[in-house]
Every structure is written in C-alpha cells, then in structure tokens.
Enzyme design. Structure first.
Site, short mmCIF file in Angstrom:
data_model
loop_
_atom_site.label_atom_id
_atom_site.label_comp_id
_atom_site.label_asym_id
_atom_site.label_seq_id
_atom_site.Cartn_x
_atom_site.Cartn_y
_atom_site.Cartn_z
CG HIS A 1 3.27 1.52 5.83
ND1 HIS A 1 3.44 2.06 4.58
CD2 HIS A 1 3.30 0.16 5.66
CE1 HIS A 1 3.56 1.08 3.68
NE2 HIS A 1 3.47 -0.07 4.32
CE LYS B 1 1.69 -2.62 2.67
NZ LYS B 1 3.17 -2.69 2.55
#
Length: 309
Positions: free
Chosen positions: A113, A138
């Site tokens: 992230h 991800k």
C-alpha cells in the site's frame, strides 16, 4: 477466466457488528474483508462461525494505513489465530510476510500500500511479490494522474498470479469499476457512503446497480462521462441502465474533471470507445452516438429532469 469478486471491508468496532453485516439477507458483495485492526473485541472463531461467504482477514498496522498501533508480534499472532480458525484468505504485507508463520490453511494475499504516490518501479515490485510466498498479489497506490491509473491497470494485464490492483483517490474509480475487464481477482467497495476504508472506494450497491459490475467482461466497451457539476454518478447510472435495457455491452465511468480530447489520447490503449463532457454534451445524444440507438423514454425523462435542476 474466473469472475472478478466484489469485496467489502468490514471496518467496524465490534465482532457483533461484523457478524450482523455478514448475515444481512441483502448483502451486495461476494466476499468480505474482516479488518481485525478495527475490532475492539476481535474474535475470528465467532465471525467464521457465521460466515455466508469467503472471508479475508487483515490486521493492518498504522504505518500501512490501518488502525493497529500495538506490537508487531501481537498483530501477526492474531492473523495466525484467524488462519487456524479457518480463514479463507490472510492478507499480509510484503515486508512482513517472512515473519508470518503460515500453516498452509488460508490462501495468502501479499500486499503493498502506498497512500502518497504510485511508484515508478511498481512493476518491478510486483514481480518480486509474485516470486515470493503468496497465492495472490495485492497493490493499492494513490493515483495522482491518469498515467498512474494506466500503470495500475497495466499490472493486471501483466499479472502472472491472481492480482488485486487498485488506484486510490478520485481518479481511482476507473480501476475499481473496470477491474473485471482486466481480470482482477477482486475489487474493493465500501459498505456504504462514509464507510470507506481507503480513499476512492465506491459503495457496493452503486457498483452493482449503477455500474453493472457483475456484467463487465474483457469485451465490455468503455465510455467516460466528465462532469464537474456533481451529477456524474447519476448520469453514468442512467446511461448504464439504458445500455442494460438495450443489451449494449458497455459501461460508462464518470470522472470529476478532464479534457475529453486529452482523455481520448491518454486512454487510447484501454481502449476507450467514447468520451464526453457535461460542459458541451447531452447524455441522450451521447447515448445515440455511442450505441447507435435512440434513447428510450426512461433515459429521456432522466435527461429532462436533469435539465430542470
């Protein structure tokens, strides 16, 4: 190709609230993410005992945009307990995966992230993540430009493992709505407006009802509607509903700003089938131009009501 799943984060404060959401009869999602870092009384066993769909367990530290400010050992230990209790997926950050003692029960989502930017070396980072111990990759980064949006979509095109790739912020909606077109493993949506766990999340019901999320495929034609007047989502919803009624395989994505000519140039390789701006275009006329069909009465009524506002 497998269908892209719609995932809602359960960023609530109690286990009871999480269970109530999961057991709601009209839940608009395929899979849920249990945010352990938000729970004051985390109880993976109780949540798993009530699950109606696959569950991802995440225990995000504050440094990664989460709500956990305690010790790292305690954070990873709760993830381990969730896995042993029967979690379907465990989301663990790329820089912490080597410290997580995996028991081979849950599928591992290794994540990265960045709430500040979309790094230029993101493809290289993803390649390293793919080569590591995970089943799913991800990535969620802040999009400061349309070039960033394309970079994130490019990760899906080049993926060697099931991948979740999302851009955060006002421009990031493109990556969320079009996730199914590019084969994303899943896309995150909020439970409702005001309950976002990351910038740019769209309510799950809007994804399903306004953007026809479940019918988007690699063959879906993409159109942009630029609207700085605050009506963009309503116009996109009306156009998408009209296209559904006419069996036209397209989706309209609304953007808060942008020059249509420049957007057409930037998104040439999307490919972009059409783009228009509320400054000089009428939704009904755009519908005819894009689909080759006349607008039906419902769309004409909407356009009439829009003009009266």
């Amino acid at each position: 190709m497998n269908r892209t799943l719609l995932c809602v984060p359960l960023a609530v404060s109690t286990t009871e609230e999480a269970v109530a959401i999961l057991q709601s009869p009209d839940r608009p999602f395929d899979i849920a993410e249990v945010r352990l870092d938000y729970l004051s009384d985390p109880n993976p066993e109780q949540i798993l005992g009530a699950k109606p769909c696959p569950l991802i367990f995440t225990h995000r530290a504050a440094r990664d945009g989460g709500n956990w400010s305690g010790g790292e050992d305690e954070r990873l230990d709760l993830l381990r307990k969730a896995e042993l209790a029967g979690a379907d997926f465990i989301d663990i950050e790329a820089d912490a995966v080597s410290r997580h003692h995996w028991h081979g029960r849950a599928r591992r989502i290794v994540s990265y992230h960045n709430f500040s930017e979309t790094p230029a070396n993101l493809p290289e980072m993803v390649r390293q993540m793919e080569e590591g111990p995970c089943e799913i990759v991800k990535v969620a980064t802040l999009a400061r430009s349309h070039a960033d949006v394309l970079a994130v979509l490019g990760l899906l095109k080049a993926a060697n493992k099931p991948t979740i790739a999302l851009a955060m912020g006002p421009l990031g909606g493109i990556t969320r709505i079009l996730g199914p077109k590019f084969g994303a493993f899943l896309v995150f949506a909020s439970l409702a407006t005001g309950q976002e766990s990351a910038p740019g999340q769209i309510p799950a019901k809007d994804m399903v009802q306004h953007y026809r999320f479940g019918s988007i495929s690699p063959e879906t034609r993409v159109y942009f509607w630029v609207d700085a007047f605050g009506h963009g989502r309503r116009v996109a919803a009306a156009l998408n509903s009209a296209m559904k009624r006419a069996n036209h395989y397209g989706v309209v994505v609304d953007l808060p700003e942008g020059d249509p000519s420049e957007l057409a140039r930037v998104y040439t390789d999307l490919p972009l089938a059409g783009v228009a701006s509320a400054l000089n275009a009428d939704p009904a006329a755009c519908y005819t131009s894009w689909t080759g069909s006349k607008p039906d009465p419902l769309l004409l009524d909407f356009c009439s009501s829009l003009g009266k506002r």
